[in-house]
Scaffold this motif. Structure first.
Motif, PDB file in Angstrom:
ATOM      1  N   UNK A   1      47.345  37.895  41.616  1.00  0.00           N
ATOM      2  CA  UNK A   1      47.304  37.767  40.165  1.00  0.00           C
ATOM      3  C   UNK A   1      46.850  39.085  39.553  1.00  0.00           C
ATOM      4  N   UNK A   2      47.734  39.734  38.825  1.00  0.00           N
ATOM      5  CA  UNK A   2      47.406  40.997  38.189  1.00  0.00           C
ATOM      6  C   UNK A   2      46.609  40.794  36.903  1.00  0.00           C
ATOM      7  N   UNK A   3      46.766  39.643  36.285  1.00  0.00           N
ATOM      8  CA  UNK A   3      46.002  39.369  35.075  1.00  0.00           C
ATOM      9  C   UNK A   3      45.765  37.874  34.937  1.00  0.00           C
ATOM     10  N   UNK A   4      44.731  37.553  34.192  1.00  0.00           N
ATOM     11  CA  UNK A   4      44.313  36.174  33.971  1.00  0.00           C
ATOM     12  C   UNK A   4      45.312  35.487  33.035  1.00  0.00           C
ATOM     13  N   UNK A   5      46.126  34.612  33.601  1.00  0.00           N
ATOM     14  CA  UNK A   5      47.159  33.906  32.826  1.00  0.00           C
ATOM     15  C   UNK A   5      46.541  33.019  31.738  1.00  0.00           C
ATOM     16  N   UNK A   6      45.386  32.449  32.031  1.00  0.00           N
ATOM     17  CA  UNK A   6      44.740  31.583  31.037  1.00  0.00           C
ATOM     18  C   UNK A   6      44.289  32.402  29.831  1.00  0.00           C
ATOM     19  N   UNK A  24      54.435  43.252  26.558  1.00  0.00           N
ATOM     20  CA  UNK A  24      55.050  44.175  27.504  1.00  0.00           C
ATOM     21  C   UNK A  24      54.155  44.275  28.735  1.00  0.00           C
ATOM     22  N   UNK A  25      54.782  44.238  29.904  1.00  0.00           N
ATOM     23  CA  UNK A  25      54.021  44.436  31.137  1.00  0.00           C
ATOM     24  C   UNK A  25      53.644  45.913  31.221  1.00  0.00           C
ATOM     25  N   UNK A  26      52.348  46.186  31.340  1.00  0.00           N
ATOM     26  CA  UNK A  26      51.854  47.561  31.412  1.00  0.00           C
ATOM     27  C   UNK A  26      50.553  47.580  32.204  1.00  0.00           C
ATOM     28  N   UNK A  27      50.286  48.680  32.882  1.00  0.00           N
ATOM     29  CA  UNK A  27      49.011  48.904  33.562  1.00  0.00           C
ATOM     30  C   UNK A  27      48.682  47.833  34.605  1.00  0.00           C
ATOM     31  N   UNK A  28      49.686  47.136  35.123  1.00  0.00           N
ATOM     32  CA  UNK A  28      49.421  46.071  36.076  1.00  0.00           C
ATOM     33  C   UNK A  28      48.980  44.779  35.409  1.00  0.00           C
ATOM     34  N   UNK A  29      49.109  44.710  34.106  1.00  0.00           N
ATOM     35  CA  UNK A  29      48.733  43.519  33.353  1.00  0.00           C
ATOM     36  C   UNK A  29      49.754  43.250  32.273  1.00  0.00           C
ATOM     37  N   UNK A  30      49.306  42.654  31.189  1.00  0.00           N
ATOM     38  CA  UNK A  30      50.172  42.374  30.048  1.00  0.00           C
ATOM     39  C   UNK A  30      49.542  42.977  28.806  1.00  0.00           C
ATOM     40  N   UNK A  42      45.633  42.219  28.681  1.00  0.00           N
ATOM     41  CA  UNK A  42      44.859  41.489  29.671  1.00  0.00           C
ATOM     42  C   UNK A  42      45.112  42.158  31.009  1.00  0.00           C
ATOM     43  N   UNK A  43      44.039  42.584  31.640  1.00  0.00           N
ATOM     44  CA  UNK A  43      44.094  43.220  32.950  1.00  0.00           C
ATOM     45  C   UNK A  43      43.037  42.549  33.813  1.00  0.00           C
ATOM     46  N   UNK A  44      43.474  41.909  34.880  1.00  0.00           N
ATOM     47  CA  UNK A  44      42.602  41.067  35.707  1.00  0.00           C
ATOM     48  C   UNK A  44      41.956  40.033  34.792  1.00  0.00           C
ATOM     49  N   UNK A  45      40.624  39.960  34.736  1.00  0.00           N
ATOM     50  CA  UNK A  45      40.004  38.985  33.838  1.00  0.00           C
ATOM     51  C   UNK A  45      39.379  39.657  32.615  1.00  0.00           C
ATOM     52  N   UNK A  46      39.817  40.873  32.321  1.00  0.00           N
ATOM     53  CA  UNK A  46      39.318  41.608  31.159  1.00  0.00           C
ATOM     54  C   UNK A  46      40.332  41.611  30.026  1.00  0.00           C
TER      55      UNK A  46
END
Length: 112
Positions: A1-6, A24-30, A42-46
């Motif tokens: 999981x690259x980013x927290x979907x919730x 847009x998908x960027x930096x391994x997140x959204x 959103x990147x990981x849970x940040x």
């Protein structure tokens, strides 16, 4: 999981119906953009918050915030907001509104 979907879904819900917003998908997140200008992501849970660089120092005193150091050094005008900073929808909404307001002040991107 690259980013927290919730978290991403919470952001989408708060942005629903807002004109000019895209993802847009960027930096391994959204990332979320207003008229092509990134305002948060959103990147990981940040939550990644784009803020006025002059406000960064004061905003770092808010719960859960820290400098965005994605490149290995702090990025001016970007903050990571951890789960303690967006726990409630009210907190998350405050960050979203702040970032959208700042993005709205940025000049239009030049066409290539």
């Amino acid at each position: 999981m690259a980013y927290d979907e919730i978290l991403a879904e919470r952001v989408r819900r708060l942005l629903k119906g807002r004109r000019g917003v895209t993802e847009k998908a960027m930096f391994g997140g959204i990332c979320f953009l207003l008229n092509g200008k990134m305002f948060c992501g959103v990147l990981k849970d940040d939550l990644v918050a784009r803020v006025h660089p002059d406000e960064s120092g004061a905003l770092l005193k808010k719960p859960g915030t820290r400098p965005t150091d994605f490149t290995g050094r702090p990025m001016q005008g970007f903050l990571y907001v951890g789960p303690d900073g967006y726990k409630t929808d009210k907190n998350l909404y405050g960050w979203i509104e702040r970032t959208v307001a700042y993005a709205a002040t940025l000049p239009a991107k030049k066409k290539r």
